[in-house]
Write an enzyme that holds these catalytic residues in place. Sequence first.
Site, PDB file in Angstrom:
ATOM      1  N   LYS A 156     -29.895 -54.752 -27.738  1.00  0.00           N
ATOM      2  CA  LYS A 156     -29.883 -55.285 -29.163  1.00  0.00           C
ATOM      3  C   LYS A 156     -29.355 -56.905 -28.877  1.00  0.00           C
ATOM      4  O   LYS A 156     -28.318 -57.171 -28.386  1.00  0.00           O
ATOM      5  CB  LYS A 156     -28.836 -54.708 -30.195  1.00  0.00           C
ATOM      6  CG  LYS A 156     -28.981 -55.314 -31.419  1.00  0.00           C
ATOM      7  CD  LYS A 156     -28.060 -54.657 -32.517  1.00  0.00           C
ATOM      8  CE  LYS A 156     -27.936 -55.278 -33.828  1.00  0.00           C
ATOM      9  NZ  LYS A 156     -27.084 -54.639 -34.931  1.00  0.00           N
TER      10      LYS A 156
ATOM     11  N   ARG B 117     -28.843 -58.772 -43.456  1.00  0.00           N
ATOM     12  CA  ARG B 117     -27.493 -59.029 -43.800  1.00  0.00           C
ATOM     13  C   ARG B 117     -27.205 -59.424 -45.419  1.00  0.00           C
ATOM     14  O   ARG B 117     -26.206 -59.281 -45.888  1.00  0.00           O
ATOM     15  CB  ARG B 117     -26.958 -60.416 -43.001  1.00  0.00           C
ATOM     16  CG  ARG B 117     -26.842 -59.994 -41.512  1.00  0.00           C
ATOM     17  CD  ARG B 117     -26.443 -60.918 -40.721  1.00  0.00           C
ATOM     18  NE  ARG B 117     -26.440 -60.557 -39.426  1.00  0.00           N
ATOM     19  CZ  ARG B 117     -26.508 -61.398 -38.021  1.00  0.00           C
ATOM     20  NH1 ARG B 117     -26.205 -62.517 -38.268  1.00  0.00           N
ATOM     21  NH2 ARG B 117     -26.576 -60.886 -36.910  1.00  0.00           N
TER      22      ARG B 117
ATOM     23  N   LYS C 184     -23.051 -63.399 -33.328  1.00  0.00           N
ATOM     24  CA  LYS C 184     -22.411 -62.165 -32.691  1.00  0.00           C
ATOM     25  C   LYS C 184     -22.574 -62.261 -31.092  1.00  0.00           C
ATOM     26  O   LYS C 184     -22.887 -61.007 -30.347  1.00  0.00           O
ATOM     27  CB  LYS C 184     -23.080 -61.005 -33.362  1.00  0.00           C
ATOM     28  CG  LYS C 184     -23.146 -60.950 -35.019  1.00  0.00           C
ATOM     29  CD  LYS C 184     -23.687 -59.508 -35.382  1.00  0.00           C
ATOM     30  CE  LYS C 184     -23.334 -59.475 -37.009  1.00  0.00           C
ATOM     31  NZ  LYS C 184     -23.621 -58.175 -37.495  1.00  0.00           N
TER      32      LYS C 184
ATOM     33  N   GLU D  75     -28.033 -52.392 -19.884  1.00  0.00           N
ATOM     34  CA  GLU D  75     -27.716 -51.788 -21.239  1.00  0.00           C
ATOM     35  C   GLU D  75     -28.228 -50.284 -21.228  1.00  0.00           C
ATOM     36  O   GLU D  75     -27.559 -49.655 -21.779  1.00  0.00           O
ATOM     37  CB  GLU D  75     -27.998 -52.656 -22.267  1.00  0.00           C
ATOM     38  CG  GLU D  75     -26.939 -53.906 -22.334  1.00  0.00           C
ATOM     39  CD  GLU D  75     -25.600 -53.719 -22.847  1.00  0.00           C
ATOM     40  OE1 GLU D  75     -25.349 -52.295 -23.139  1.00  0.00           O
ATOM     41  OE2 GLU D  75     -24.779 -54.411 -22.874  1.00  0.00           O
TER      42      GLU D  75
ATOM     43  N   LYS E  81     -34.333 -54.110 -29.859  1.00  0.00           N
ATOM     44  CA  LYS E  81     -34.180 -54.791 -31.262  1.00  0.00           C
ATOM     45  C   LYS E  81     -34.001 -56.033 -31.022  1.00  0.00           C
ATOM     46  O   LYS E  81     -32.932 -56.572 -30.336  1.00  0.00           O
ATOM     47  CB  LYS E  81     -33.081 -54.141 -31.898  1.00  0.00           C
ATOM     48  CG  LYS E  81     -32.845 -54.479 -33.434  1.00  0.00           C
ATOM     49  CD  LYS E  81     -31.791 -53.638 -33.935  1.00  0.00           C
ATOM     50  CE  LYS E  81     -31.524 -54.462 -35.328  1.00  0.00           C
ATOM     51  NZ  LYS E  81     -30.117 -53.884 -35.857  1.00  0.00           N
TER      52      LYS E  81
ATOM     53  N   SER F 282     -35.779 -57.121 -40.313  1.00  0.00           N
ATOM     54  CA  SER F 282     -35.929 -57.406 -41.456  1.00  0.00           C
ATOM     55  C   SER F 282     -36.676 -58.808 -41.690  1.00  0.00           C
ATOM     56  O   SER F 282     -37.505 -59.130 -42.580  1.00  0.00           O
ATOM     57  CB  SER F 282     -34.349 -57.711 -42.344  1.00  0.00           C
ATOM     58  OG  SER F 282     -33.690 -58.309 -41.420  1.00  0.00           O
TER      59      SER F 282
ATOM     60  N   TYR G  24     -39.780 -51.175 -42.326  1.00  0.00           N
ATOM     61  CA  TYR G  24     -39.584 -51.144 -43.758  1.00  0.00           C
ATOM     62  C   TYR G  24     -40.867 -50.881 -44.451  1.00  0.00           C
ATOM     63  O   TYR G  24     -41.008 -50.752 -45.525  1.00  0.00           O
ATOM     64  CB  TYR G  24     -38.951 -52.474 -44.057  1.00  0.00           C
ATOM     65  CG  TYR G  24     -37.641 -52.866 -43.486  1.00  0.00           C
ATOM     66  CD1 TYR G  24     -36.587 -52.034 -44.299  1.00  0.00           C
ATOM     67  CD2 TYR G  24     -37.435 -53.542 -42.508  1.00  0.00           C
ATOM     68  CE1 TYR G  24     -35.408 -52.286 -43.712  1.00  0.00           C
ATOM     69  CE2 TYR G  24     -36.050 -53.815 -42.051  1.00  0.00           C
ATOM     70  CZ  TYR G  24     -34.988 -53.134 -42.594  1.00  0.00           C
ATOM     71  OH  TYR G  24     -33.774 -53.338 -41.897  1.00  0.00           O
TER      72      TYR G  24
HETATM   73  C1  PBG Z   1     -25.583 -54.044 -37.859  1.00  0.00           C
HETATM   74  C2  PBG Z   1     -27.089 -53.816 -37.902  1.00  0.00           C
HETATM   75  C3  PBG Z   1     -28.010 -55.098 -38.107  1.00  0.00           C
HETATM   76  C4  PBG Z   1     -29.343 -54.664 -38.253  1.00  0.00           C
HETATM   77  C5  PBG Z   1     -29.134 -53.226 -37.930  1.00  0.00           C
HETATM   78  N1  PBG Z   1     -27.704 -52.898 -37.924  1.00  0.00           N
HETATM   79  C6  PBG Z   1     -27.570 -56.594 -38.293  1.00  0.00           C
HETATM   80  C7  PBG Z   1     -26.832 -57.343 -37.316  1.00  0.00           C
HETATM   81  O1  PBG Z   1     -26.616 -56.777 -36.074  1.00  0.00           O
HETATM   82  O2  PBG Z   1     -26.361 -58.523 -37.833  1.00  0.00           O
HETATM   83  C8  PBG Z   1     -30.493 -55.382 -38.301  1.00  0.00           C
HETATM   84  C9  PBG Z   1     -31.620 -54.753 -39.101  1.00  0.00           C
HETATM   85  C10 PBG Z   1     -32.667 -55.535 -39.465  1.00  0.00           C
HETATM   86  O3  PBG Z   1     -32.790 -56.783 -39.445  1.00  0.00           O
HETATM   87  O4  PBG Z   1     -33.680 -55.093 -40.099  1.00  0.00           O
HETATM   88  N2  PBG Z   1     -25.072 -53.257 -37.159  1.00  0.00           N
END
Ligand code: PBG
Length: 337
Positions: free
Chosen positions: A207, A217, A230, A246, A261, A287, A326
């Site tokens: 990720k 968010r 992050k 990982e 991701k 998203s 989605y």
């Molecule tokens: C949080 C999480 C995130 C997403 C899934 N779980 C956001 C982040 O890590 O800030 C993102 C999914 C998306 O953008 O559709 N743990």
Amino acid sequence: MADDWQKHDMAFLGGRRLRRTRRTTWSRAMVRETVLTPGDLIWPLFVIEGHNEKTQIRTMPGVERLSVDLCVEAARAARDAGIPALALFPNTPDHLRSETGAEAYNPDNLMCRALSAIKSAVPEVGLIADVALDEYSSDGQDGLVRDGEILNDETVEVMIRSALVQSRAGADIIAPSDMMDGRVGAIRAALDDEGHEQVQIMAYAAKYASCFYGPFREAVGSGGRLRGDKRTYQMDYANSDEAMREIEQDIAEGADSVMVKPGLPYLDIVRRARDSFNIPIYAYQVSGEYAMIEMAAAAGAIDRKGAILESLAAFKRAGANGVLTYFALEVARELGR
Ligand code: PBG
């Protein structure tokens, strides 16, 4: 001129013409290498408090947060369309967010109520529970924060408790999305200790720290709280070897499947993982990717349906076993027609 073209010597082709198999619909169907089916699609849902309640997400036109009763309806629709599993994300009410993220392991939290309501009404659908603190913490980080530092082992302790209440509530798959070290092994051990040997772990293994999570968010209400970024736990987008480490680590700790991701900008990672590991691999069309397609289509720049199907096919071609998207319900219905 036309005659000149015809006279040109094509002998170098040696009779090979790659367009031959592309000429007709039936022939294209015969040589097609990958096929997208409803079984490839995992549908993320955003859960809110209330009854018969839906709220819009400004940056995700067409996606709504749903109260638990409407999530149950959505689960029925998903099942009827052939979608195997849902991924749930709670939008925790503000007053329940705290520095300790304790709401994450409240057995009666929104997530647990959604899990148990859906599991009892629509048991045929798999339920994937996100485990991370950003949906419960007052600062929008995925871990506990002390003096600006994201604490690893202390966060893992909270995640274990969260995974346990979710499993008791009916989660079929625990999906840690936090990128803390050691969380897969720790959660696996805790689940087994409590008799949840059949609960799977889908690790958000590779990720990346990405700007494509922006609309998510907003959807879960963590974005406005987040200060900084992050990057001390999510991966640097410059790296690929590190993603393999990982994934290797999460498999060693007992992950049943792994995730890459975001999705489309990281197809090289999906392909490399497919070639390196023999475990189910999922990609998350996040998203921001959703928003880009919707907004480009709304602006008349691209054909919406074509862009959706093409982007999802790309995940299959890269070697993913499935995609969190989605668009899942709409696409599953379309494919089933
Ligand atoms: C949080 C999480 C995130 C997403 C899934 N779980 C956001 C982040 O890590 O800030 C993102 C999914 C998306 O953008 O559709 N743990």
